[in-house]
Design a protein around this motif. Structure first.
Motif, PDB file in Angstrom:
ATOM      1  N   ALA A 119      -8.745  -0.575  -8.555  1.00 25.00           N
ATOM      2  CA  ALA A 119     -10.147  -0.622  -8.990  1.00 25.00           C
ATOM      3  C   ALA A 119     -10.609  -2.061  -9.182  1.00 25.00           C
ATOM      4  O   ALA A 119     -11.730  -2.417  -8.816  1.00 25.00           O
ATOM      5  N   SER A 120      -9.762  -2.903  -9.735  1.00 22.57           N
ATOM      6  CA  SER A 120     -10.160  -4.295  -9.938  1.00 22.57           C
ATOM      7  C   SER A 120     -10.100  -5.096  -8.629  1.00 22.57           C
ATOM      8  O   SER A 120     -10.823  -6.069  -8.456  1.00 22.57           O
ATOM      9  N   PHE A 121      -9.245  -4.667  -7.694  1.00 21.06           N
ATOM     10  CA  PHE A 121      -9.157  -5.354  -6.400  1.00 21.06           C
ATOM     11  C   PHE A 121     -10.432  -5.131  -5.589  1.00 21.06           C
ATOM     12  O   PHE A 121     -11.085  -6.066  -5.157  1.00 21.06           O
ATOM     13  N   ASN A 122     -10.791  -3.866  -5.341  1.00 13.39           N
ATOM     14  CA  ASN A 122     -12.065  -3.463  -4.738  1.00 13.39           C
ATOM     15  C   ASN A 122     -12.443  -4.292  -3.507  1.00 13.39           C
ATOM     16  O   ASN A 122     -13.532  -4.851  -3.420  1.00 13.39           O
ATOM     17  N   GLN A 123     -11.525  -4.383  -2.526  1.00 12.57           N
ATOM     18  CA  GLN A 123     -11.767  -5.124  -1.290  1.00 12.57           C
ATOM     19  C   GLN A 123     -11.206  -4.353  -0.108  1.00 12.57           C
ATOM     20  O   GLN A 123     -10.450  -3.394  -0.269  1.00 12.57           O
ATOM     21  N   ASP A 124     -11.571  -4.823   1.089  1.00 14.61           N
ATOM     22  CA  ASP A 124     -11.023  -4.249   2.307  1.00 14.61           C
ATOM     23  C   ASP A 124      -9.690  -4.898   2.645  1.00 14.61           C
ATOM     24  O   ASP A 124      -9.490  -6.098   2.407  1.00 14.61           O
ATOM     25  N   VAL A 125      -8.785  -4.103   3.192  1.00 11.83           N
ATOM     26  CA  VAL A 125      -7.497  -4.605   3.668  1.00 11.83           C
ATOM     27  C   VAL A 125      -7.296  -4.110   5.095  1.00 11.83           C
ATOM     28  O   VAL A 125      -7.978  -3.189   5.552  1.00 11.83           O
ATOM     29  N   LEU A 126      -6.368  -4.728   5.812  1.00 14.67           N
ATOM     30  CA  LEU A 126      -5.984  -4.242   7.140  1.00 14.67           C
ATOM     31  C   LEU A 126      -4.886  -3.197   6.981  1.00 14.67           C
ATOM     32  O   LEU A 126      -3.929  -3.405   6.233  1.00 14.67           O
ATOM     33  N   GLU A 127      -5.026  -2.089   7.682  1.00 10.71           N
ATOM     34  CA  GLU A 127      -4.023  -1.033   7.627  1.00 10.71           C
ATOM     35  C   GLU A 127      -3.443  -0.811   9.021  1.00 10.71           C
ATOM     36  O   GLU A 127      -4.174  -0.490   9.964  1.00 10.71           O
ATOM     37  N   PHE A 128      -2.144  -1.029   9.162  1.00  5.17           N
ATOM     38  CA  PHE A 128      -1.430  -0.732  10.402  1.00  5.17           C
ATOM     39  C   PHE A 128      -0.748   0.619  10.228  1.00  5.17           C
ATOM     40  O   PHE A 128       0.170   0.743   9.416  1.00  5.17           O
ATOM     41  N   GLY A 129      -1.198   1.617  10.968  1.00  2.25           N
ATOM     42  CA  GLY A 129      -0.562   2.931  10.938  1.00  2.25           C
ATOM     43  C   GLY A 129       0.599   2.958  11.916  1.00  2.25           C
ATOM     44  O   GLY A 129       0.435   2.677  13.102  1.00  2.25           O
ATOM     45  N   LEU A 130       1.788   3.262  11.415  1.00  2.00           N
ATOM     46  CA  LEU A 130       2.975   3.219  12.269  1.00  2.00           C
ATOM     47  C   LEU A 130       2.974   4.381  13.252  1.00  2.00           C
ATOM     48  O   LEU A 130       2.556   5.494  12.916  1.00  2.00           O
ATOM     49  N   PRO A 131       3.438   4.154  14.474  1.00  4.44           N
ATOM     50  CA  PRO A 131       3.508   5.254  15.460  1.00  4.44           C
ATOM     51  C   PRO A 131       4.582   6.257  15.067  1.00  4.44           C
ATOM     52  O   PRO A 131       5.530   5.928  14.342  1.00  4.44           O
ATOM     53  N   ASN A 132       4.425   7.484  15.526  1.00  2.00           N
ATOM     54  CA  ASN A 132       5.398   8.531  15.188  1.00  2.00           C
ATOM     55  C   ASN A 132       6.771   8.265  15.789  1.00  2.00           C
ATOM     56  O   ASN A 132       7.789   8.603  15.199  1.00  2.00           O
TER      57      ASN A 132
END
Length: 201
Positions: free
Chosen positions: A128-141
């Protein structure tokens, strides 16, 4: 009856081909909601035939190599082997180096995703205090490895040196590297989850 069907199909096809695409203005675009991201599939071949930094010597004896030669075969092997990619990371300014050495092989994957994600909750209340966008790398199956290998070790320098040669020959007798383990993979592995990359000030 067949004749009527043949006449109708070209009319539908013609109307589809000549449909005009029009740009949307900002006011119209603001009414749409969407989510951006990238879905990647591919195959990476990393130094399959050896790297470009060192020439492969004729023998596997380090004492006979010139400054620009290196073999990544086992110590007691009868013949030399070409070397792969080397990645070195120094954790402290005055510390040693962690190295991934002789990285070679083919890596293929399907379903690696990349998107932005807003963190505004969770993480033990810190979200809640961070409240920013981050990059998310979704790992392949699934990741498929074909004749892939690498060696993990520690060294006193980031770049590789031939300690068997004298300094006058271009070698470095003070160079030390201790290999912790080596891995050869030929098969597939399943992975789950994602990796979040947080910005830092």
């Amino acid at each position: 009856m067949i004749y009527k069907v043949l006449c109708i199909v070209p009319m539908i096809f013609t109307s589809t081909v000549y449909a005009e695409m029009q740009a949307l203005d900002d006011a119209t675009l603001s009414q749409f909601n969407g989510q951006g991201g990238v879905y990647l599939s591919g195959e990476l071949s990393i130094n399959k035939e050896g790297g470009v930094l060192w020439d492969t010597p004729a023998s596997n004896n380090p004492g006979t190599w010139s400054a620009n030669q290196r073999s990544c075969a086992a110590v007691n092997a009868t013949s030399a082997s070409d070397c792969g990619l080397r990645v070195a990371v120094r954790a402290e300014e005055s510390g040693g180096w962690y190295v991934l050495d002789n990285i070679k092989g083919i890596f293929s994957f399907e379903g690696l995703t990349l998107r932005t994600r807003k963190i505004n909750s969770g993480f033990g209340g810190d979200g809640a205090s961070f409240n920013q966008d981050v990059l998310e790398f979704g790992l392949p199956n699934e990741i498929v490895f074909k004749n892939a290998n690498f060696t993990f070790g520690v060294a006193n320098q980031g770049g590789w040196r031939n300690k068997a040669l004298s300094a006058a020959q271009g070698g470095d007798p003070s160079y030390q590297q201790t290999n912790i383990f080596s891995i050869t993979i030929d098969g597939s592995t399943r992975v789950q989850g994602n990796i979040l990359v947080f910005p830092s000030n």
